[in-house]
Structure formats: C-alpha cells, structure tokens
Scaffold this motif. Structure first.
Motif, PDB file in Angstrom:
ATOM      1  N   PHE A 130       0.819  -1.208   0.000  1.00 48.05           N
ATOM      2  CA  PHE A 130       0.000   0.000   0.000  1.00 48.05           C
ATOM      3  C   PHE A 130       0.857   1.264   0.000  1.00 48.05           C
ATOM      4  O   PHE A 130       0.425   2.320   0.467  1.00 48.05           O
ATOM      5  N   GLU A 131       2.078   1.146  -0.534  1.00 46.34           N
ATOM      6  CA  GLU A 131       2.964   2.300  -0.640  1.00 46.34           C
ATOM      7  C   GLU A 131       2.466   3.261  -1.719  1.00 46.34           C
ATOM      8  O   GLU A 131       1.657   2.905  -2.585  1.00 46.34           O
ATOM      9  N   LYS A 132       3.016   4.461  -1.687  1.00 44.27           N
ATOM     10  CA  LYS A 132       2.716   5.445  -2.719  1.00 44.27           C
ATOM     11  C   LYS A 132       3.769   5.346  -3.814  1.00 44.27           C
ATOM     12  O   LYS A 132       4.953   5.586  -3.589  1.00 44.27           O
ATOM     13  N   PHE A 133       3.345   4.970  -5.010  1.00 40.85           N
ATOM     14  CA  PHE A 133       4.247   4.857  -6.148  1.00 40.85           C
ATOM     15  C   PHE A 133       4.174   6.125  -6.992  1.00 40.85           C
ATOM     16  O   PHE A 133       3.085   6.708  -7.166  1.00 40.85           O
ATOM     17  N   ARG A 134       5.315   6.529  -7.525  1.00 35.86           N
ATOM     18  CA  ARG A 134       5.331   7.697  -8.392  1.00 35.86           C
ATOM     19  C   ARG A 134       4.554   7.397  -9.671  1.00 35.86           C
ATOM     20  O   ARG A 134       4.692   6.317 -10.266  1.00 35.86           O
ATOM     21  N   ASP A 135       3.728   8.337 -10.094  1.00 30.92           N
ATOM     22  CA  ASP A 135       2.942   8.147 -11.307  1.00 30.92           C
ATOM     23  C   ASP A 135       3.400   9.058 -12.440  1.00 30.92           C
ATOM     24  O   ASP A 135       2.705   9.207 -13.452  1.00 30.92           O
ATOM     25  N   ASP A 136       4.582   9.673 -12.268  1.00 26.62           N
ATOM     26  CA  ASP A 136       5.087  10.587 -13.286  1.00 26.62           C
ATOM     27  C   ASP A 136       6.247   9.990 -14.066  1.00 26.62           C
ATOM     28  O   ASP A 136       6.939  10.697 -14.795  1.00 26.62           O
ATOM     29  N   LEU A 137       6.476   8.682 -13.917  1.00 28.82           N
ATOM     30  CA  LEU A 137       7.583   8.027 -14.610  1.00 28.82           C
ATOM     31  C   LEU A 137       7.043   7.182 -15.752  1.00 28.82           C
ATOM     32  O   LEU A 137       5.983   6.558 -15.639  1.00 28.82           O
ATOM     33  N   ASP A 138       7.788   7.150 -16.845  1.00 29.20           N
ATOM     34  CA  ASP A 138       7.350   6.429 -18.040  1.00 29.20           C
ATOM     35  C   ASP A 138       8.161   5.150 -18.222  1.00 29.20           C
ATOM     36  O   ASP A 138       9.147   4.898 -17.534  1.00 29.20           O
ATOM     37  N   GLY A 139       7.742   4.383 -19.210  1.00 29.22           N
ATOM     38  CA  GLY A 139       8.485   3.194 -19.589  1.00 29.22           C
ATOM     39  C   GLY A 139       8.070   1.969 -18.799  1.00 29.22           C
ATOM     40  O   GLY A 139       7.259   2.036 -17.873  1.00 29.22           O
ATOM     41  N   PRO A 140       8.632   0.813 -19.165  1.00 28.38           N
ATOM     42  CA  PRO A 140       8.322  -0.427 -18.449  1.00 28.38           C
ATOM     43  C   PRO A 140       8.706  -0.312 -16.973  1.00 28.38           C
ATOM     44  O   PRO A 140       9.674   0.359 -16.612  1.00 28.38           O
ATOM     45  N   ALA A 141       7.938  -0.998 -16.127  1.00 32.16           N
ATOM     46  CA  ALA A 141       8.119  -0.884 -14.681  1.00 32.16           C
ATOM     47  C   ALA A 141       8.730  -2.156 -14.103  1.00 32.16           C
ATOM     48  O   ALA A 141       8.707  -3.227 -14.712  1.00 32.16           O
ATOM     49  N   ILE A 142       9.243  -2.002 -12.887  1.00 35.86           N
ATOM     50  CA  ILE A 142       9.679  -3.142 -12.083  1.00 35.86           C
ATOM     51  C   ILE A 142       8.557  -3.486 -11.110  1.00 35.86           C
ATOM     52  O   ILE A 142       7.986  -2.600 -10.469  1.00 35.86           O
ATOM     53  N   ALA A 143       8.232  -4.769 -11.011  1.00 34.47           N
ATOM     54  CA  ALA A 143       7.345  -5.267  -9.958  1.00 34.47           C
ATOM     55  C   ALA A 143       8.212  -5.936  -8.910  1.00 34.47           C
ATOM     56  O   ALA A 143       9.115  -6.712  -9.244  1.00 34.47           O
ATOM     57  N   GLY A 184      14.518   7.793 -11.151  1.00 32.77           N
ATOM     58  CA  GLY A 184      13.810   7.767 -12.424  1.00 32.77           C
ATOM     59  C   GLY A 184      13.391   6.398 -12.892  1.00 32.77           C
ATOM     60  O   GLY A 184      12.916   6.256 -14.025  1.00 32.77           O
ATOM     61  N   VAL A 185      13.541   5.371 -12.049  1.00 31.10           N
ATOM     62  CA  VAL A 185      13.151   4.010 -12.426  1.00 31.10           C
ATOM     63  C   VAL A 185      11.732   3.756 -11.922  1.00 31.10           C
ATOM     64  O   VAL A 185      11.442   3.909 -10.739  1.00 31.10           O
ATOM     65  N   ARG A 186      10.864   3.351 -12.815  1.00 30.12           N
ATOM     66  CA  ARG A 186       9.451   3.180 -12.471  1.00 30.12           C
ATOM     67  C   ARG A 186       9.201   1.859 -11.738  1.00 30.12           C
ATOM     68  O   ARG A 186       9.704   0.810 -12.150  1.00 30.12           O
ATOM     69  N   LEU A 187       8.440   1.914 -10.644  1.00 30.57           N
ATOM     70  CA  LEU A 187       7.927   0.742  -9.952  1.00 30.57           C
ATOM     71  C   LEU A 187       6.407   0.758 -10.023  1.00 30.57           C
ATOM     72  O   LEU A 187       5.792   1.825  -9.896  1.00 30.57           O
ATOM     73  N   SER A 188       5.815  -0.426 -10.212  1.00 32.55           N
ATOM     74  CA  SER A 188       4.361  -0.485 -10.351  1.00 32.55           C
ATOM     75  C   SER A 188       3.684  -1.228  -9.207  1.00 32.55           C
ATOM     76  O   SER A 188       2.536  -0.918  -8.873  1.00 32.55           O
TER      77      SER A 188
END
Length: 741
Positions: free
Chosen positions: A186-199, A218-222
């Motif tokens: 239930f963490e807050k993930f950044r929603d301003d990053l593009d590209g494929p994400a890490i789960a 700058g690395v997206r987590l989903s």
C-alpha cells in the motif's frame, strides 16, 4: 494458484499407478478439477495458474478490520496510511470496529456482516486473524491481508497455528497475503515516470526499500508484494500474475524461502514463455543464512545447489546483493533486446578501459576486436598511437569537442556491436560533462544499449544527477561490478528466452511400459540389491554389463564362460552399500580356478560380516572409458532431482556434479555436462579418444524418466560408475544403488 488448491493439490506419485490400473485421478489444479493432461506422470501440475490479483492491487472497496483513530495506537498509523492509499487507487474504505461509530470521520461498521457492500479486500489489524476468516467467507470477501506475527517464523507451535490458518483460508475460498506481512503493498508509487516498470516481491519489507527508492532515480515501480509467511499467496503467485501485466518489464524478488518448489518453477516457466525477466536475491547460500531466513519467515530455503540450478534452468537471474538486484532489474526492465552481442568498452583513459575490459572478459562478456575498417574510421578522430581495437581509448581530448559524438556514433553503427559501455571513473569537467551529454544524445538516436559507469563516490554532480539519471535510454551504474553483472544478465536473458522451450509442454503424462515392469522390483523402505537395481535400469533401457547371478561356485564358473573372461565378481545383497571397502568385489579374473576361489572368498566375507546375499554376480569386465555418475535424489523443495558428474572415486574427492529438476529437455542435459569442471575428460585428454557423449545424454534422459515416474518411490538412485565408452560405443552402468522410500 487459485482458491482451494494450496495443501490439497495432489503430488502423489502413485497417480501413475492409478492410471496404469485404469482409474482416473481427480485432483484440483488452480481451483478447478484437473484434466489428466494438466498433470505429469507423477501427478504434479504442468501449468501455472494466474491468480486474478487485479482486485487486490486496485480494489473497488476495502474493509479495515480493527481500524483505529486513537492517538498512540499502532493501528491508527496503519489506518491512516490505508485511507490515503484507498484514495489514490479509487477504493471505498470501510472501517470495521465493534465499539466505534466512526474512524477519522468515516462511518464504522461493527462487524463484517454489517458492511454496506461486498468488499474486495479486507485488511486485518487483529492479533489473531483465524477467528475472522469465517466472517470473511460469509461476507464473500475476495482477498485479505494479515499483518499478525507469531506463526511459522517462531517454530513448531507457530507452524501448527499457521497450518490451521491456511486450512481455514482454503475452506473460505479467499486469498490471503501473510501472515507476518506489512504495508508495502500500500505504498505510494510515483505516477510521473514512463516506460516499463519493475514489480517487486519481498519476504522482508526492509530488504525491498533500496529497490523502491529507485523511483527517485527515475526508475518506475508499479507493484510491491510483501509475501511474509505465505500461508496462502506465495512468491510464485505474484510472479505468475506480474508476468502477465503489460506494463511490467522485470520482476525483482527478495526470497528467503520458497513455499513450494514446483509452484515456483511453474511461475518461472510462465515468465520465461512471455520473456519477462525475473531477478532474485535468494537467501540460504550458507547454513547461517538458511537458519536466519527460516526464523524470519518460517520458510524452507532448500539445498542451495538445487535452488541455484533450478533458477538457471528456468531463466531466473540470481544475484547476491540488493545493489545488484536494483541495477540488474532496472536494466532488464528498460532495455530493448540486443541487436548484437558484441560489447565495446569506450573510455577517456587507456588505464580505465584496460581495467574494465579485464573484468568484463573474466566475467564472460564478449569483447570482439573491431574490424580494420572500423578502426581506420575511428582514427579519423583519435590519434593513431592510441588503441581502438576494443577497448577504445580516445585519449581524452576528442571528447571535449565535436569529435566525441562522432566516435560514439561510429562505434554504435558497427553491426557487431550491441552494447557500448563507457566507464567514467570520476568527474573531470568539462570532459566528463560533455561526454555524458554526448552519450545521452547518442542513446536517444540508437536502438542499442548504452551503459555508463559513474564512478564518483559523491554522486551529486550535475552530469550524473541531471544528465545521466535524466535519461531513460542510458543505463547508469555506480560500480564496474554491477554494470558487468547487469549486462551479462541482459545478454544471457535474451539468449535464453530466444531459445526457450518449456519442458512442461513435453513432460510425460502417462506412465511408460518400463514403469509397469518395475513395480515388482520395488521394496518400500529398503535398499535393492545390485542385481535388482540393474534390473530396474535394464527395464528403462539403460545398458548394463553381461552378467549372471549365481549361488554356487560351479554356477559361477559356468557363468564366467558365458559372460567371457576376464570377469568381475561381486557379492549381491540388499544391505550392501560399500562392496569395495568390505572386500566384496574381485576384478580381472581370468580362469575357472580364480572364479571358484573368488566365489568362496566372497561368500565367506559375507558370512563373517553377517551380510545376507541373494547371490554373487559374475559380470563382464568393462575397462576403457570415462567413469561418470548419474543419480536421483530428493530435495525438500523440488522433489526428485537428477545429478550427473565425474564418477568412481572422483565423485567423493572432486564433488564435480551438475543438477537439474525434472522435467527438462536434452539441451538442459547437455548444459549439465558443460557445467562440469572436468568436462575436458569427455573430449579426450593425453591422447585418449573422445567418449560417447550422446550415449551419456541418453542415460541422463532415461534416468530423468525414472525420476518422473518413480521419484516418490525412490529415495536415492546412484549409477556409479557409469562407464562412458569411446564415441559410438555407448555407456554401461557398472554398478547401481537404489534405496526405496
């Protein structure tokens, strides 16, 4: 896996025996009745179910059982975080508490039965979740999270409590995350990053923090799945689910132990089929690490050599450190498939290039020499006295002007080059700033991988923080080692998935005729005699020497004449484990008198040692070849495993062996031989002929079939030595040990 499968899914190897008798088994696979084609010959599942976790990560409605707004209470902080999370994902949140009218101004229900609507997810802020499970079932809740500790991580009593909890969850038909989990989902993930994400999947929330923090680079987590003790939902469930999500480019895992080895392999197989990389830190390489992991989440760590082999077998990339997990997962998530495998090292300094090239070559990265025309092209901008073969040394000055970009573009234009790595050991403005910008600009114009190692320990420089980290095309590292690890994993992964064929697709589903032949030989709980063990091998088409079992000296002489001199004689009995040490083997016998004397001596020794014999084996003597060992053992996580290695006395001295978990294909069997330190012996050394590797592979595959069909009936099988003869002459099992379960 879905619903009521956990704990009820059949793994009974007797399933093969049931089919052989004409009966149809009816296990459950992933929440539905299984068809025979869903199971392998031992009754294990062949396909990974994908749990529908959409409503877990993005529920329409959430109940918080034990919600609180009283200051100073632990549940208050958790409730506050859940309210904020529900708002972010657009879920309606319903506090549940028997004595409160409202929590943080939200109307509170006294029980789950009083909720104004059916909820997708219930978060249990209670010390003992077990009494609540029945209420969840009645309320038809789909998912629940239990934070409570004091279960399997505490020992036998806690493990029993967890088993009761898991059983209740199965009966309720819901899916449970935990117990002993946390708020990471239930963490807050950044929603301003593009590209494929890490789960992210972790069994320790704190160990996932470095990966989560990569968002600031700058690395997206989903997603983040903190699996805890895995009473129900497990690592494998999340791997299967994440591998189906189009936005996920890589799955990063911190694994302390696995709930079920087969489920993990099925999930890894699903990811491999879809080309989704799975990068994992797996604790338990040492006894201390395994013991500590068990005390943390109460999970089986498994024999590390088997875990390691199983991960490689299904393309799971195992790394040791959290820093490697971050960097490798980030690269694999964001980088396109390589256009070529060649790696070029490009640097300001010849010393830097040479140092990096040494480390990269030692790690197995392919550093091809650039062609003569390409070198001539580079020397238009780089002085002739500097080497541009690979690594490419520009001498420093060209990076400060227009030549720097020309050099980078020329290297990337080479069709043999798939990866450009530029180590910048420290900031040296303006050179390093201009070089960083040129690399970023070039990366935007190419479909090849550009990597930069920024070696400054400070990390606040604008060239690093703004230029390099501001680019989604350049893969930026802080150490040589992490860059090399990640690039090697990148190349290995794409090579692996490009050639991947799921072994589960071709796994046998019905027992072979060999299986039926062997049933009369099995002796539950006992060791078979060598004679019976060889009958078992012969039934599966594995060649054994010409031999006869005799019970008199006269019969031994007759047998020797039929087998052909010279012969070997061995005592054969169910309880003999080490014949040579007891003097129960005689080799190189060339006459009838020697055979008679050997028979009497062998039976005398057995009588003196109190060993019961079923007879004496008179065997063909096979001398020329390489001694190997092929065997089957049971792993606590993965079940039957197949091992191949150098045999004879070398098996105990060198311990040079490779292992695989069935099912596997012939390519994996050949890969096992490639892992052996002594593999050169198979190719012929000191003038010796190369041996019949194809025959050795055939034995490995036949032993695998035995493992699949008889694995739960056999505690141990060792063919040692398996004499592999010169090419074209086959392989012969000279001795065999079989211990039944």
């Amino acid at each position: 896996m879905l619903g009521s499968t956990h704990g009820t899914l059949t793994t009974d190897s007797r399933r093969a025996r049931v089919i052989a008798c004409g009966e149809q088994p009816s296990p459950v696979v992933h929440g539905r009745p299984a068809d025979v084609d869903d199971l392998d010959v031992s009754g294990r599942p062949l396909y990974a179910g994908v749990p529908d976790l959409d409503r877990f990560f993005r529920p329409g409605s959430v109940a918080v059982v034990g919600a609180s707004d009283a200051e100073g209470r632990p549940n208050t902080g958790i409730t506050r975080q859940l309210i904020a999370w529900a708002e972010r994902v657009g879920a309606r949140l319903h506090p549940v508490h028997p004595t409160r009218q409202s929590v943080f101004g939200i109307p509170c229900s006294p029980s789950l039965a009083d909720l104004p609507e059916q909820v997708d997810l219930a978060v249990l802020l209670v010390g003992d979740p077990l009494p609540v499970i029945g209420e969840l079932a009645e309320a038809k809740v789909k998912f629940a999270v239990a934070f409570a500790s004091g279960f399997a991580e505490t020992g036998a009593e806690g493990a029993a409590a967890q088993a009761h909890l898991a059983a209740a969850v199965r009966r309720a038909g819901l899916r449970l995350l935990g117990p002993n989990t946390n708020l990471n989902a239930f963490e807050k993930f950044r929603d301003d990053l593009d590209g494929p994400a890490i789960a992210l999947i972790t069994q320790s929330g704190h160990q996932g923090r470095p990966v989560f923090a990569m968002q600031e680079l700058g690395v997206r987590l989903s997603h983040w799945a903190p699996t805890g003790n895995e009473a129900d939902l497990e690592t494998a469930d999340f791997i299967s689910y994440f591998s189906e999500q189009p936005e996920i480019g890589a799955i990063a895992c911190y694994v302390e132990g696995l709930k079920d080895g087969r489920s993990f392999l099925l999930a890894a197989d699903r990811a491999a089929r879809r080309g989704v990389p799975v990068v994992a830190v797996k604790v338990g390489r040492t006894e201390t690490g395994a013991r500590t992991a068990a005390s943390h989440t109460g999970k089986l760590t498994g024999a590390d050599t088997v875990v390691d082999a199983a991960m490689r077998q299904y393309g799971v990339i195992r790394v040791d450190g959290l820093d490697e997990l971050q960097d490798t997962a980030a690269l694999l998530a964001r980088a396109r498939a390589p256009r070529a495998e060649g790696v070029v090292v490009y640097s300001i300094s010849g010393g830097t290039g040479a140092h990096f090239a040494d480390l990269a070559t030692a790690a197995g990265l392919p550093l091809p020499h650039l062609s003569a025309p390409k070198q001539a092209e580079l020397h238009q901008w780089i002085p002739e006295y500097l080497s541009v073969t690979n690594p490419v040394d520009n001498g420093g000055h060209p990076v400060g002007d227009w030549r720097g970009r020309k050099i980078i573009d020329a290297i990337l234009a080479d069709p043999e080059v798939g990866v450009l790595i530029c180590p910048i050991t420290g900031p040296f403005p303006p050179m390093s700033d201009k070089l960083a910008q040129d690399l970023v600009d070039a990366a935007e114009q190419t479909d090849k991988l550009v990597c930069v190692v920024w070696g400054s320990p400070v990390g606040t420089e604008a060239a690093y923080r703004e230029t390099l980290l501001g680019s989604s095309k350049v893969a930026t590292f802080r150490t040589f080692a992490n860059c090399i690890t990640a690039v090697r994993a990148y190349l290995d992964h794409h090579r692996f998935v490009g050639a991947y064929r799921s072994p589960f697709d071709e796994a046998p589903r019905t027992p072979s005729p060999s299986f039926r032949k062997t049933q009369a030989l099995m002796r539950p709980g006992q060791q078979l005699s060598e004679h019976a063990a060889k009958q078992l091998l012969r039934a599966y088409g594995i060649r054994v020497p010409r031999e006869q079992l005799v019970t008199s000296a006269a019969a031994a002489v007759r047998a020797a004449s039929l087998v052909g001199y010279p012969v070997v004689m061995k005592a054969s009995g169910a309880q003999i484990a080490h014949k040579t040490e007891l003097g129960l083997v005689k080799i190189g016998l060339t006459s009838a008198s020697q055979v008679r004397d050997a028979y009497r001596e062998l039976t005398d020794i057995a009588r003196y040692e109190g060993i019961s014999l079923d007879g004496v084996l008179v065997c063909q003597m096979v001398e020329r070849g390489v001694e190997m060992v092929v065997g089957v053992t049971h792993d606590q996580l993965f079940g039957p495993t197949v091992t191949v290695g150098l045999g004879g006395v070398l098996v105990e001295v060198l311990r040079d062996a490779a292992v695989r978990v069935p099912p596997f294909g012939e390519d994996q069997a050949r890969g096992m031989l490639g892992e052996l330190r002594g593999r050169a012996l198979l190719e012929g050394v000191r003038g010796g002929p190369p041996v019949d590797v194809d025959a050795l592979i055939e034995v490995v595959m036949r032993v695998q079939r035995m493992a699949l069909e008889l694995g739960d009936d056999i505690a141990e099988l060792d063919i040692n030595p398996l004499m592999v003869l010169p090419r074209g002459q086959g392989a012969v099992a000279l001795d065999a040990l079989v211990v039944c379960r």
